[in-house]
Design an enzyme around this catalytic site. Structure first.
Site, short mmCIF file in Angstrom:
data_model
loop_
_atom_site.label_atom_id
_atom_site.label_comp_id
_atom_site.label_asym_id
_atom_site.label_seq_id
_atom_site.Cartn_x
_atom_site.Cartn_y
_atom_site.Cartn_z
N ASP A 1 0.87 -1.18 0.00
CA ASP A 1 0.00 0.00 0.00
C ASP A 1 0.91 1.23 0.00
O ASP A 1 1.94 1.23 0.67
CB ASP A 1 -0.87 -0.02 1.27
CG ASP A 1 -2.09 0.89 1.16
OD1 ASP A 1 -3.22 0.37 1.31
OD2 ASP A 1 -1.92 2.11 0.96
N LEU B 1 -0.08 4.09 1.08
CA LEU B 1 -0.60 4.91 2.19
C LEU B 1 -1.11 6.28 1.71
O LEU B 1 -1.19 7.21 2.50
CB LEU B 1 0.44 5.08 3.31
CG LEU B 1 0.91 3.77 3.96
CD1 LEU B 1 1.87 4.08 5.12
CD2 LEU B 1 -0.29 2.97 4.51
N ALA C 1 -5.64 -1.66 -4.93
CA ALA C 1 -5.02 -0.33 -4.90
C ALA C 1 -5.44 0.47 -6.13
O ALA C 1 -5.03 0.15 -7.25
CB ALA C 1 -3.51 -0.46 -4.86
N ALA C 2 -6.28 1.47 -5.93
CA ALA C 2 -6.77 2.28 -7.06
C ALA C 2 -7.52 3.49 -6.51
O ALA C 2 -7.87 3.54 -5.34
CB ALA C 2 -7.72 1.45 -7.93
N SER D 1 -16.25 -2.78 -10.16
CA SER D 1 -17.31 -1.94 -9.60
C SER D 1 -18.59 -2.03 -10.41
O SER D 1 -18.55 -2.26 -11.64
CB SER D 1 -16.83 -0.49 -9.61
OG SER D 1 -17.89 0.40 -9.32
N TYR E 1 -13.76 6.80 -14.02
CA TYR E 1 -13.55 5.76 -13.00
C TYR E 1 -14.08 4.42 -13.49
O TYR E 1 -13.39 3.40 -13.51
CB TYR E 1 -14.23 6.16 -11.68
CG TYR E 1 -14.38 5.01 -10.72
CD1 TYR E 1 -13.27 4.49 -10.07
CD2 TYR E 1 -15.63 4.44 -10.47
CE1 TYR E 1 -13.40 3.41 -9.20
CE2 TYR E 1 -15.77 3.38 -9.60
CZ TYR E 1 -14.65 2.86 -8.97
OH TYR E 1 -14.78 1.80 -8.11
N LYS F 1 -12.21 0.70 -14.68
CA LYS F 1 -12.54 -0.63 -14.12
C LYS F 1 -12.84 -1.62 -15.25
O LYS F 1 -12.49 -2.79 -15.17
CB LYS F 1 -13.71 -0.52 -13.15
CG LYS F 1 -13.35 0.19 -11.85
CD LYS F 1 -12.37 -0.63 -11.04
CE LYS F 1 -11.65 0.15 -9.98
NZ LYS F 1 -10.64 -0.64 -9.25
N PHE G 1 -21.09 -3.42 -5.49
CA PHE G 1 -22.17 -2.43 -5.46
C PHE G 1 -21.85 -1.41 -4.36
O PHE G 1 -20.69 -1.02 -4.24
CB PHE G 1 -23.54 -3.15 -5.40
CG PHE G 1 -23.94 -3.61 -6.79
CD1 PHE G 1 -23.21 -4.61 -7.44
CD2 PHE G 1 -24.96 -3.00 -7.49
CE1 PHE G 1 -23.50 -4.98 -8.77
CE2 PHE G 1 -25.26 -3.36 -8.81
CZ PHE G 1 -24.53 -4.35 -9.44
N GLN H 1 -28.61 15.60 3.13
CA GLN H 1 -29.36 15.90 1.91
C GLN H 1 -29.73 14.66 1.12
O GLN H 1 -28.94 13.72 1.00
CB GLN H 1 -28.52 16.82 1.03
CG GLN H 1 -28.25 18.16 1.71
CD GLN H 1 -27.80 19.20 0.72
OE1 GLN H 1 -26.96 18.92 -0.14
NE2 GLN H 1 -28.37 20.38 0.82
N ARG I 1 -30.29 1.86 -4.29
CA ARG I 1 -28.98 1.24 -4.43
C ARG I 1 -28.97 -0.09 -3.67
O ARG I 1 -29.77 -0.32 -2.77
CB ARG I 1 -27.88 2.14 -3.82
CG ARG I 1 -27.69 3.45 -4.55
CD ARG I 1 -27.02 3.25 -5.90
NE ARG I 1 -26.83 4.51 -6.61
CZ ARG I 1 -27.75 5.07 -7.40
NH1 ARG I 1 -28.94 4.49 -7.57
NH2 ARG I 1 -27.50 6.20 -8.03
N ARG J 1 -28.43 14.89 -8.18
CA ARG J 1 -27.01 14.98 -8.49
C ARG J 1 -26.81 14.46 -9.90
O ARG J 1 -27.36 13.41 -10.25
CB ARG J 1 -26.23 14.13 -7.47
CG ARG J 1 -24.73 14.25 -7.58
CD ARG J 1 -24.03 13.50 -6.45
NE ARG J 1 -24.19 12.05 -6.54
CZ ARG J 1 -23.64 11.17 -5.70
NH1 ARG J 1 -22.92 11.62 -4.68
NH2 ARG J 1 -23.82 9.88 -5.85
#
Ligand code: UD1
Length: 322
Positions: A32, A34, A75-76, A118, A142, A146, A170, A203, A218, A279
């Protein structure tokens, strides 16, 4: 006993995966940089290497020094909005990272990979629940990175016999213990807690969606359940020549309003959520078809929304009082 490298193993999801792999009887090494993880999340007795996954030399060294049998690659970068503003950074970190890791694995004869993908690969789904066979039409850089990561795994599997599983997460929530909570404040549940801490109203981004209560739906999955899916995927990669992508969700939708109500019930007061405009880019609903992962890996989720909210709140409160 096999030994697995977990890239991003000091992060929110990674630290849960590390514990689950250890519990499954595997040895674990963490890599990692960090940038968002914490070294304190690496359990005692687990070797830790601070390095960037795109540092091929460092990764090759780790794979060889520890005689690694398989890699869980987490790691991403993972913030959808940020990826829209900084697409090149997302391609650089996520795609270069994966490419460099696959090269290091090939050079070291490491032939098993569990890849962190994802639900963002699906974009706005045509129907719910979403089967793994649905068209991949990501709507953010993003999500695109993936998809590319899955393609890279598939191509390398075809070319060199890499045994790989991609897990399409999810909406991940909750904490396995108070010290392992999500401190990134990127997602709904931590955002509600952050608002409450500031004395502000949480919100609801839009209540005029074509859903039963008008708010987005979701599929929330407990991070401890998600971690056990990784152990199941690792076992599958060990026993089979795998080339599979699976959804990891509960197969059950919760609306934003239901999440708000659950939070109110867990913390014992009305959070008094306010409706705000939609959004940009939010699909009205996204839930996972879960038959494939159950059939193939024998995995299904165990924990419900209340367990996610309660553990997230407990971890958040412990963190705040420190
Ligand atoms: C997105 C990505 C997911 C990624 C995640 C983390 C997609 C399809 N999903 O999930 O892959 O892992 O981000 O970055 O691209 N909401 C509110 N109020 C808030 C915050 C959120 O109402 O203060 C609503 C959102 O509109 C959404 C739901 O809560 O309907 C969940 O939002 P969020 O936690 O941000 O995750 P997603 O956008 O679903």
């Amino acid at each position: 006993m096999t030994t697995w490298l977990v890239t991003g193993g000091a992060g929110y999801i990674g630290s849960h995966v590390v514990r689950e792999l250890l519990a499954s009887g595997r040895a674990v090494v963490v890599l990692d940089d960090l940038s968002s993880g914490h070294a304190s999340r690496v359990p005692a007795g687990v070797a830790f290497v601070q390095a960037d996954v795109a540092d091929g030399q460092a990764v090759t060294q780790v794979l060889q020094d520890h005689a690694i049998d398989g890699v869980v690659h987490l790691a991403a970068k993972k913030a959808v909005g940020e990826s829209v503003e900084q697409p090149l950074r997302y391609y650089r970190e996520n795609v270069d990272g994966m490419l460099s890791l696959l090269e290091a694995m090939a050079a070291s004869n490491v032939t098993r990979l569990v890849y962190s993908s994802s639900a963002a690969v699906y974009g706005s789904p045509e129907r719910n629940p979403i089967p793994e066979t649905a068209t991949l039409q990501p709507e953010s850089p993003y999500g695109e990175t993936k998809v590319v990561g899955e393609w890279l795994a598939a191509a390398q599997g075809a070319a060199s016999g890499l045994s790989w599983v991609a897990l399409r997460y999810f909406n991940v929530a909750g904490a396995g213990s108070d010290d392992l909570g999500d401190d990134s404040v990127n997602n709904l549940i931590p955002m509600v807690f952050a608002a409450l801490d500031k004395g502000e109203s949480p919100q609801i981004f839009g209540d005029d969606y074509p859903t039963p209560d008008g708010t987005c739906i979701r599929d929330y999955i407990h991070v401890a359940d998600l971690a056990s899916a990784h152990a199941a995927a690792a076992a599958y990669c060990e026993a089979h020549q795998a080339a599979d992508a699976f959804n990891v969700g509960r197969g059950e939708g919760s609306s934003v309003r239901e999440v708000m109500n659950t939070i109110s019930a867990v913390i014992g007061r009305d959070v008094q959520a306010q409706v705000a405009p939609r959004r940009m880019g939010d699909p009205p609903a996204s839930t996972a078809a879960t038959e494939q992962i159950l059939l193939t890996l024998g995995w299904k989720s165990q924990l419900d929304l209340e367990a996610m909210v309660a553990s997230a709140w407990s971890s958040w409160s412990a963190h705040r009082s420190r």
